[in-house]
Design a protein around this motif. Structure first.
Motif, PDB file in Angstrom:
ATOM      1  N   THR B 182       0.832  -1.201   0.000  1.00  0.00           N
ATOM      2  CA  THR B 182       0.000   0.000   0.000  1.00  0.00           C
ATOM      3  C   THR B 182       0.866   1.251   0.000  1.00  0.00           C
ATOM      4  O   THR B 182       0.598   2.207  -0.728  1.00  0.00           O
ATOM      5  N   ILE B 183       1.889   1.278   0.863  1.00  0.00           N
ATOM      6  CA  ILE B 183       2.775   2.441   0.957  1.00  0.00           C
ATOM      7  C   ILE B 183       4.212   1.937   1.106  1.00  0.00           C
ATOM      8  O   ILE B 183       4.438   0.734   1.254  1.00  0.00           O
ATOM      9  N   THR B 184       5.169   2.850   1.076  1.00  0.00           N
ATOM     10  CA  THR B 184       6.576   2.466   1.181  1.00  0.00           C
ATOM     11  C   THR B 184       7.095   2.700   2.599  1.00  0.00           C
ATOM     12  O   THR B 184       6.472   3.414   3.396  1.00  0.00           O
ATOM     13  N   ASN B 185       8.265   2.127   2.884  1.00  0.00           N
ATOM     14  CA  ASN B 185       8.930   2.377   4.163  1.00  0.00           C
ATOM     15  C   ASN B 185       9.129   3.881   4.360  1.00  0.00           C
ATOM     16  O   ASN B 185       8.983   4.396   5.464  1.00  0.00           O
ATOM     17  N   GLY B 186       9.485   4.577   3.270  1.00  0.00           N
ATOM     18  CA  GLY B 186       9.750   6.016   3.340  1.00  0.00           C
ATOM     19  C   GLY B 186       8.533   6.801   3.820  1.00  0.00           C
ATOM     20  O   GLY B 186       8.656   7.731   4.618  1.00  0.00           O
TER      21      GLY B 186
END
Lengths: 351, 351
Positions: B182-186
């Motif tokens: 869904t989203i990145t680590n960043g």
């Protein structure tokens, strides 16, 4: 529930296809791929499709003549196939065979296939290649159908656009077959026919709301199937859907711009041989390691341990080959209808 | 807000990398790719990364010496690159150049790259190839990091695993760069640092619930990033994440089984030339047709017409090249820190 022998089912289907004019090799491969779909548990994309294929053969939209396949070989690893609406399973198998041969020497082979008839269940093609420690990839779209709207839009533009890939592993090979939309056209139709609601809101109504009611797809204004990622992350599913469009229709040169009609498919087939990259053993070691890590992840629900893609399907397949294959009523009804119009009428378990 | 000249920024970064021992060509390419990330609006994956790259060069984990790249060419279209932790942008550019050359003759070129250092923003590599009517594909995973749990599980096993592809078009080329989560680590780190909540529930808490609070990722028991498709359709995002793992780490022969440490990447790079399949003109016609269909889809929100992947990024890029590039405060702070440790201290807009 009656259990059916997979080999008998294949023979039955093969006979039906041959009687409608398909060459024996085309009929045999199509029969095998359809039964394989049911063996893996994908009953919407297996034997149930035979009746429609037979009707398209009778109507002249589908072809069973292998001489109609036109191959433009542009390099030892790249080819364009013009399928002239030959039955899809035959064309995909031919493309896989050719890619496999190229991959043995070059590490990769790739075929872009235009004007295929429907190609059935993508997962059904993967196992033989995976067992040879190869990675097959199959992507497809149907340029004659529009059921998914672009993210942010209301009008249907493209199809669920599935992607399948087989990943060799010693302990647990992975068979992946997922569409870039939340659900497929088949699930919408099946759920509606059963008068049920979808398990999750996967329809975008014509007014822009998510809904679990399949009737909203057929309402006025019409709905569409939500891309993977739905309302929150649907821009990603939309992007992946466009990727499949580009790698199938655009790459083959034949697509929505040509306004095709009837059942069809644009397809990309690729085979990759890990032996020509980091090596087969290292590949298998890494898959095994990853599979163990996934299985070792504590389940959110203790009753439902983590399952890898294809794990349940391969278990179902083993059981069905051993004990016989159970077919849902709608599949049996469809098969009975097909058998009744053939020389097999009254001579099989299907009437 | 101050606007910066993209060419000045590149020169500044190049100087910083050269002063830390990178060869001029490695430094120039890395600087260009980082600035390109910001030009396209991906500020978490642009200039902000330079400081970390410089620290890894100083610590000896990253390398700027092009002689360290080891190329195992196994066929005219397939190669394994061992990057020995050379700066990722240099390695990916080299891989793309090699694939492009192979594709010109064979229709396709493919490089599997192991032991790369971080490769920055995937979208930043696409435009030059797309403008040459080629399709570049880049997939990556980081075998040293685990942030996404397998669907149904609670323990982190793999990374967001992005996939980028460039699709040529006359009116609107598509630049796709999406992770299979869904989203990145960043995004998790950035949202937490800002003390904010995520736009959507994209974290799976250690108890198996979806949450929009980034703190739940760092809680005890720890959370994970939800795969694309989230709780309802996350089996698809999980499958696609495993596909990227297989095409990157497993294919390169180096992955999680080797327990690597520090910033790194396993990468697959491919270039496809439509001229060797259905033809370049037909490809462009189909992309143009599809882009027009998408733009013509009535928007769910009249204020927000349908946008194609890369459309906003390319518009931002044009504006930034014309009027200068605005950088967020966290990017400027990071760049200032890097400049202060260099011969440029006191001589640039960044202190």
């Amino acid at each position: 529930m009656t259990r059916h022998d997979a080999f008998d089912l294949r023979d039955t289907l093969k006979t039906l296809f041959v009687e409608r004019g398909a060459a024996p090799e085309v009929a045999a491969i199509t029969a095998e791929v359809l039964v394989e779909g049911d063996l893996l548990g994908h009953h919407t994309h297996g034997v149930k499709l035979a009746n429609g294929y037979l009707k398209d053969l009778a109507a002249g939209h589908a072809s069973g003549d292998p001489a109609r396949l036109e191959i433009h070989q542009t390099s030892p690893v790249a080819a364009l196939f013009d399928g002239h609406y030959l039955l899809g399973p035959y064309l995909v198998r031919r493309a896989l065979d050719q890619c496999r041969e190229a991959a043995a020497t070059f590490g990769i082979g790739m075929v872009s296939l235009k004007r295929s008839h429907h190609i059935a269940c993508l997962a059904a093609y993967l196992q033989p290649l995976v067992e040879a420690n190869l990675m097959p990839l199959i992507l497809t779209s149907d340029p004659a159908v529009a059921s998914v709207a672009p993210f942010g839009g209301l009008d249907r533009v493209y199809t669920p656009n599935p992607l399948a890939i087989g990943i060799p592993g010693r302990e647990q090979p992975l068979l992946i077959d997922v569409s870039m939309s939340t659900i497929t056209n088949g699930t919408v139709a099946k759920t509606r026919a059963a008068g049920e609601r979808l398990a999750h809101p996967a329809i975008l109504t014509g007014h822009g709301e998510a809904s679990a009611d399949p009737e909203d797809y057929f309402a006025e204004p019409p709905g569409s199937i939500l891309p993977l990622g739905e309302l929150a992350f649907g821009h990603k599913g939309f992007a992946l859907g466009l990727m499949v469009e580009a790698l199938t229709s655009a790459l083959s040169g034949f697509g929505r711009k040509d306004s095709p009609e009837g059942w069809g498919a644009s397809v990309m087939v690729m085979v990759i041989d890990p032996a020509k990259f980091g090596g087969t053993d290292a590949f298998l070691d890494e898959t095994d390691h990853l599979a163990r890590q996934c299985h070792g992840s504590r389940p959110a629900d203790p009753e439902r341990p983590v399952r890898l893609p294809g794990e349940a399907a391969l278990a179902r397949r083993r059981a069905a080959m051993e004990n016989g294959l159970e077919l849902p009523q709608d599949v049996l009804d469809s098969l009975r209808e097909a058998v009744q119009g053939s020389s097999l009428a009254g001579q099989t378990a299907f009437g």
